[in-house]
Design an enzyme around this catalytic site. Structure first.
Site, mmCIF file in Angstrom:
data_model
loop_
_atom_site.group_PDB
_atom_site.id
_atom_site.type_symbol
_atom_site.label_atom_id
_atom_site.label_comp_id
_atom_site.label_asym_id
_atom_site.label_seq_id
_atom_site.Cartn_x
_atom_site.Cartn_y
_atom_site.Cartn_z
ATOM 1 N N CYS A 165 124.738 55.156 11.437
ATOM 2 C CA CYS A 165 124.269 53.822 11.815
ATOM 3 C C CYS A 165 122.978 53.852 12.631
ATOM 4 O O CYS A 165 122.424 52.799 12.941
ATOM 5 C CB CYS A 165 125.370 53.092 12.572
ATOM 6 N N HIS A 305 123.743 48.034 20.615
ATOM 7 C CA HIS A 305 124.456 48.448 19.409
ATOM 8 C C HIS A 305 125.652 47.519 19.212
ATOM 9 O O HIS A 305 125.879 47.024 18.112
ATOM 10 C CB HIS A 305 124.888 49.899 19.545
ATOM 11 N N GLU A 316 128.721 51.592 25.991
ATOM 12 C CA GLU A 316 127.321 51.167 26.035
ATOM 13 C C GLU A 316 127.007 50.411 27.319
ATOM 14 O O GLU A 316 125.927 50.578 27.900
ATOM 15 C CB GLU A 316 126.982 50.304 24.812
ATOM 16 N N LYS A 337 124.952 41.796 16.042
ATOM 17 C CA LYS A 337 126.010 42.115 15.084
ATOM 18 C C LYS A 337 127.132 41.075 15.122
ATOM 19 O O LYS A 337 127.931 40.995 14.185
ATOM 20 C CB LYS A 337 126.591 43.500 15.373
ATOM 21 N N HIS A 342 127.894 44.561 10.864
ATOM 22 C CA HIS A 342 127.287 45.873 11.060
ATOM 23 C C HIS A 342 126.722 46.379 9.741
ATOM 24 O O HIS A 342 127.477 46.713 8.824
ATOM 25 C CB HIS A 342 128.343 46.831 11.603
ATOM 26 N N PHE A 403 128.067 57.469 13.834
ATOM 27 C CA PHE A 403 129.094 58.512 13.748
ATOM 28 C C PHE A 403 128.417 59.880 13.758
ATOM 29 O O PHE A 403 127.391 60.092 13.104
ATOM 30 C CB PHE A 403 129.904 58.373 12.455
#
Length: 417
Positions: A165, A305, A316, A337, A342, A403
């Site tokens: 991502c 994010h 975060e 998002k 996403h 990831f």
């Protein structure tokens, strides 16, 4: 050596809440959700039956039917958004050295639907090895950059970054570095992804990464809310034209913003989970601030994010508080998002566009779908819940994490000639 200045001269977007930049931005500041029941396949047996799909998009309105059949959806999306960005920039009407215009794209997965369909066709047949001759060139992630370069004749550096991502932000940072080092004059950059299919939804369901709020898709992506239960899968593309400032100035290009820094880091912690203290997120933001040669107190807005996962949002926020200290309470923070879902490898592109337009227009898009505070998060922080906020945005920072522990941050600044 003296580094070149890098500016943004063109934008393109194909998103679940708008099929061009103007519609995308209007939907963002209006707080529009792109989530709805899945239409691309029968999802009735899946744990998650909704996604943020692109709406009212017919590829044959953009690409000849015969040519479109040679492209996976992620490449189709890439070409459409790149066309908008290139047209917006006015590059093609300029006196260009095509050897010094590159394409650096991002995609976390590439042609997932193509791979799925070819395997299904093979296993449902008589066992004979019959495959589409375009199987491999449709599937490979790097092909999107190749198609964009062929479309416009750009012969500079040409490749795709793959970091889950974080892919599109990696691509943007690479493009930024190539230009400021003087190796190229301009780069088409961004990212695309098309994972709203059986394999994509089924795979993320197996990871328990997706929201299963099937009774209310439009409120399912709820970053920083205590009842968040996973992210909502999205699809689409975002494209940016980054250009060396003097090159843009000579041709009289309009300039949206200036890119001033980028950071990258690795969590070195877990395959899918973030570092619980946000260590990697902290390090990438610090690296970007150092690269930009600015103090944390100069940042006005952080496009986070913010995927709406139980662990990710907390990590975060911990990182933001560690980086910004007391200034964290002066920031606007928001997760777009909550509206787009996403977009995986394309997320960094459309979120960089959101940050750029926030800087240009002095409006911070909201984090929608906030209903209940999470006691593990700091309620004194300004998460820009539910409604866009007007404020002067001189500098914005955009985070994307992937990831594998891949962390990326890009920083943009209001342009001053």
């Amino acid at each position: 050596m003296e580094l070149k200045r890098v500016v943004v001269t063109g934008l393109g977007a194909l998103t679940p809440i708008g099929n061009n930049v103007s519609d995308y931005w209007e939907a963002l500041i209006s707080g529009k959700s792109g989530a709805a029941p899945i239409t691309q396949f029968d999802a009735s047996l899946f744990k998650t039956q909704f996604a943020c799909e692109i709406k009212n998009f017919n590829v044959e309105d953009h690409i000849d039917r015969k040519e479109a059949r040679k492209l996976d959806q992620f490449s189709q999306y890439a070409i459409v958004s790149a066309r908008e960005a290139v047209a917006d920039s006015g590059l093609l009407g300029a006196d260009l050295n095509l050897d010094r215009v590159g394409v650096i794209w991002g995609s976390g997965i590439g042609g997932l639907k193509t791979f799925q369909d070819e395997v299904v066709n093979f296993t449902s047949g008589d066992g004979s090895p019959r495959f589409n001759p375009f199987f491999i060139p449709k599937m490979i992630a790097d092909i999107a950059a190749g198609h964009i370069s062929i479309e416009f004749g750009f012969r500079g550096p040409n490749y795709v970054t793959v970091s889950a991502c974080a892919s599109a932000t990696n691509a943007i940072i690479d493009a930024f570095n190539y230009i400021r080092l003087g190796k190229v004059d301009a780069v088409v950059t961004g990212g695309s992804e098309a994972a709203v299919n059986e394999s994509g939804v089924g795979g993320f369901n197996a990871l328990r990464a997706l929201s299963t709020r099937n009774d209310s898709p439009e409120t399912a992506s709820r970053p920083f809310d205590v009842d968040r239960d996973g992210f909502v899968l999205g699809e689409g593309a975002g494209a940016l034209i980054l250009e060396e400032y003097e090159h843009a100035k000579r041709r009289g290009a309009k300039i949206y913003a200036e890119v001033i820094g980028g950071g990258m880091s690795g969590d070195a912690y877990h395959m899918t989970a973030p570092h619980p203290d946000g260590l990697g997120a902290r390090n990438t933001m610090l690296a970007a601030l150092e690269d930009a040669e600015i103090d944390a107190s100069q940042v006005d807005y952080v496009n986070v994010h913010g995927t709406s996962t139980p662990l990710g949002d907390i990590a975060e926020v911990k990182a933001i508080k560690a980086v910004f200290g007391d200034h964290a309470y002066n920031l606007n923070i928001s997760s777009t998002k909550s509206m787009t879902g996403h977009l995986l490898g394309a997320a960094g592109a459309i979120e960089a566009i959101a940050a750029i337009l926030a800087v240009k227009n002095d409006i911070v898009p909201p984090t929608i779908n906030h209903f209940t505070d999470d006691p593990e998060l700091d309620a004194k922080l300004n998460f820009t819940f539910n409604t866009a906020q007007k404020r002067t945005v001189n500098i914005a920072l955009s985070n994307t994490f992937g990831f594998g522990g891949h962390n990326t941050t890009v920083i943009v600044k209001k342009f001053q000639g």
